[in-house]
Design a protein around this motif. Sequence first.
Motif, short mmCIF file in Angstrom:
data_model
loop_
_atom_site.label_atom_id
_atom_site.label_comp_id
_atom_site.label_asym_id
_atom_site.label_seq_id
_atom_site.Cartn_x
_atom_site.Cartn_y
_atom_site.Cartn_z
N VAL A 16 0.86 -1.08 -0.24
CA VAL A 16 0.03 0.11 0.04
C VAL A 16 0.81 1.29 -0.20
O VAL A 16 1.63 1.54 0.75
N THR A 17 0.30 2.11 -0.84
CA THR A 17 1.29 3.49 -1.03
C THR A 17 0.65 4.17 0.11
O THR A 17 -0.65 4.60 0.50
N ALA A 38 -8.25 1.82 -11.46
CA ALA A 38 -9.33 2.32 -10.51
C ALA A 38 -8.18 3.53 -9.55
O ALA A 38 -8.78 4.37 -9.33
N ALA A 39 -7.07 3.11 -9.28
CA ALA A 39 -6.16 3.78 -8.01
C ALA A 39 -6.34 5.32 -8.94
O ALA A 39 -6.35 6.28 -8.17
N ASN A 74 -6.50 3.74 0.71
CA ASN A 74 -6.73 3.48 -0.64
C ASN A 74 -7.74 2.17 -0.81
O ASN A 74 -8.34 2.35 -1.87
N TYR A 75 -7.83 1.28 0.34
CA TYR A 75 -8.61 0.27 0.05
C TYR A 75 -10.15 0.89 0.24
O TYR A 75 -11.11 0.15 -0.55
N SER A 78 -11.41 2.38 -2.93
CA SER A 78 -11.16 1.93 -3.98
C SER A 78 -12.04 0.47 -4.13
O SER A 78 -11.94 -0.06 -5.12
N TYR A 79 -12.33 0.10 -2.91
CA TYR A 79 -13.23 -1.06 -2.94
C TYR A 79 -14.67 -0.96 -2.42
O TYR A 79 -14.92 -1.07 -1.23
N ASN A 81 -19.20 -1.19 -2.83
CA ASN A 81 -20.41 -1.46 -3.48
C ASN A 81 -21.28 -0.40 -3.62
O ASN A 81 -21.58 0.18 -2.51
N ASP A 88 -19.09 -3.84 -10.19
CA ASP A 88 -17.92 -4.34 -9.71
C ASP A 88 -17.36 -3.39 -8.81
O ASP A 88 -17.64 -2.39 -8.77
N LYS A 89 -16.42 -3.91 -7.76
CA LYS A 89 -16.10 -3.12 -6.66
C LYS A 89 -15.17 -1.92 -7.10
O LYS A 89 -14.93 -0.84 -6.37
N GLY A 90 -14.37 -1.88 -8.26
CA GLY A 90 -13.70 -1.05 -8.57
C GLY A 90 -14.36 -0.08 -9.59
O GLY A 90 -13.81 1.10 -10.00
N ILE A 288 -10.16 -6.69 4.70
CA ILE A 288 -9.73 -6.31 3.54
C ILE A 288 -8.38 -5.86 3.96
O ILE A 288 -8.11 -5.00 4.95
N GLY A 289 -7.49 -6.09 2.86
CA GLY A 289 -5.94 -5.58 3.34
C GLY A 289 -5.21 -6.78 3.86
O GLY A 289 -4.05 -6.51 4.32
#
Lengths: 322, 208
Positions: A16-17, A38-39, A74-75, A78-79, A81, A88-90, A288-289
Amino acid sequence: MNLKFNKNWQLSESLVTPEKEYRSRTRRDFIKTLGFGAAGALLLPNQSSAATEGFPSKLNPNYSGKELKVTPFNYVTSYNNFYEFGMDKGDPVTNSNQGWKTDPWTVEIRGLARNTGKFDVNALVRKVGGIEQRVYRHRCVEAWSMVIPWDGFQLSKLIALAEPTADAKYITFTSFEDSKNAVGQQDSNFGWPYIEGLRLDEAQNELAFMATGVFGKPLPNQNGAPLRLVTPWKYGFKGAKSIVLIEFTQEAPLNTWQRIRSEEYGFYANVNPKVDHPRWSQGSERVIGGGVFNGRQSTLMFNGYERQVASLYKGMDLKRYY
Amino acid sequence: MNFVTRLIRSEIIFYSLLSLPALWPLYPFFTGNYTVLADPTKYLLHHFGFWACLLLVTVLSFTPLKVLFPKLFFLTALNSQRRAVGVASFVYACIHLGFQFLHESGWPTLVHDLRKPFILIGVLAFLILTLLAATSFNAAVRWLGARTWKSMHRFAYLAAFLVAIHQALGRKIFPKQVIWIFLPLLILEIVRLIYRYKKKTVSAVVLS
């Protein structure tokens, strides 16, 4: 005062950044990132500001804790619903940041209450006395979970402001409808707009929260800007995003997912490890992560908020009222 | 013409092509796609399941295409690679199942979840593919006899049918990809059956 998190969540995840780093990148890097999915969309310059009133907010220490390991920014962004912007999640991070405006934003309060009317979302925040930060667990019905620092205000403050009448038993949340900007809404089979609801006593529980921000900043569009519901003891789909209408009613509303798939999703949607989803177990969840091999933990009753909410459901058969 | 045929018949090139989808996930991992990195097992699970399904549909389309277009030169070459594509589909299905263990925490959960149609149908399709892969060797054809072997391997159609249902059940809202993956195969098979029926009646008329 800004909340300082344990740094370990940033460092433990080498992929992860850290937020600081991506903010310090040059514009050229931004444009390069755009090509990589997506990012990149996160960094689009046209990201709107949503509800800005009340920032920076103060952490409410009653709703945080050392055991809560915050999911990287970031998660969380970007993830998502958010079917209004794709299945889709992105999809939401890309599709909700292409010109859809969430500022200014008007919320209507109507139904069985004394103080109804239309409110600018920033004015509403001022009326309820500003915002605070709370760190909540978030458990999706799809068996994944996050820990998210939300900014916003307790829903009960809004209810007190509206003064519902004695007939009011339920509160309904309706999301926006704008098929021109929300590509997912061009699929009319879904039956837009998205509708969610709570029993009034659930809505008055101390945990029920209206979020206008996340990570100390106004909500990004993909997270439901500028105003969304957060009910951490329930599955994530109860948290209606980008709300335009709050209505006090006598009857329970038919919430969107119950209307579409009542055998999978009910009205209550309380996190319950003992009641399986028809397609998967709810006994545990993917963090997540957590990576490929290290991402599972047991799911807790009411997502760990049993102490605060169990009394709301005394005597109810939770297998039947899922 | 000869060049394309030779390319398809070259094992190194054909096998490399078949393994490309397995390398594809490296791309989002290295480029830092946060949506993928947030929930990597889910991405890998779906990716490998998707390719197992796609390869199964691909290999099943070879025969009807050959029947409908007997003169297309590369179809003969493709038909000679049917086994490779079929086995590749099985290998992707194995990886898909492997990620299911990571995704849903192992054997106990899988056994428990067999009562769910979505899981049960997927497992049944996998068992069929296992049976077919296990009997994909020349020795197995000899041992079973060509006729038995052929009827047994028709179970691949049942597997495809089960996979279509498995995929359709996999989402909250009917996923349209089921249609664009399976409808072409369905049309091909229907056309092939009509074609065969017509041919039979024509030859029957000629004979009488």
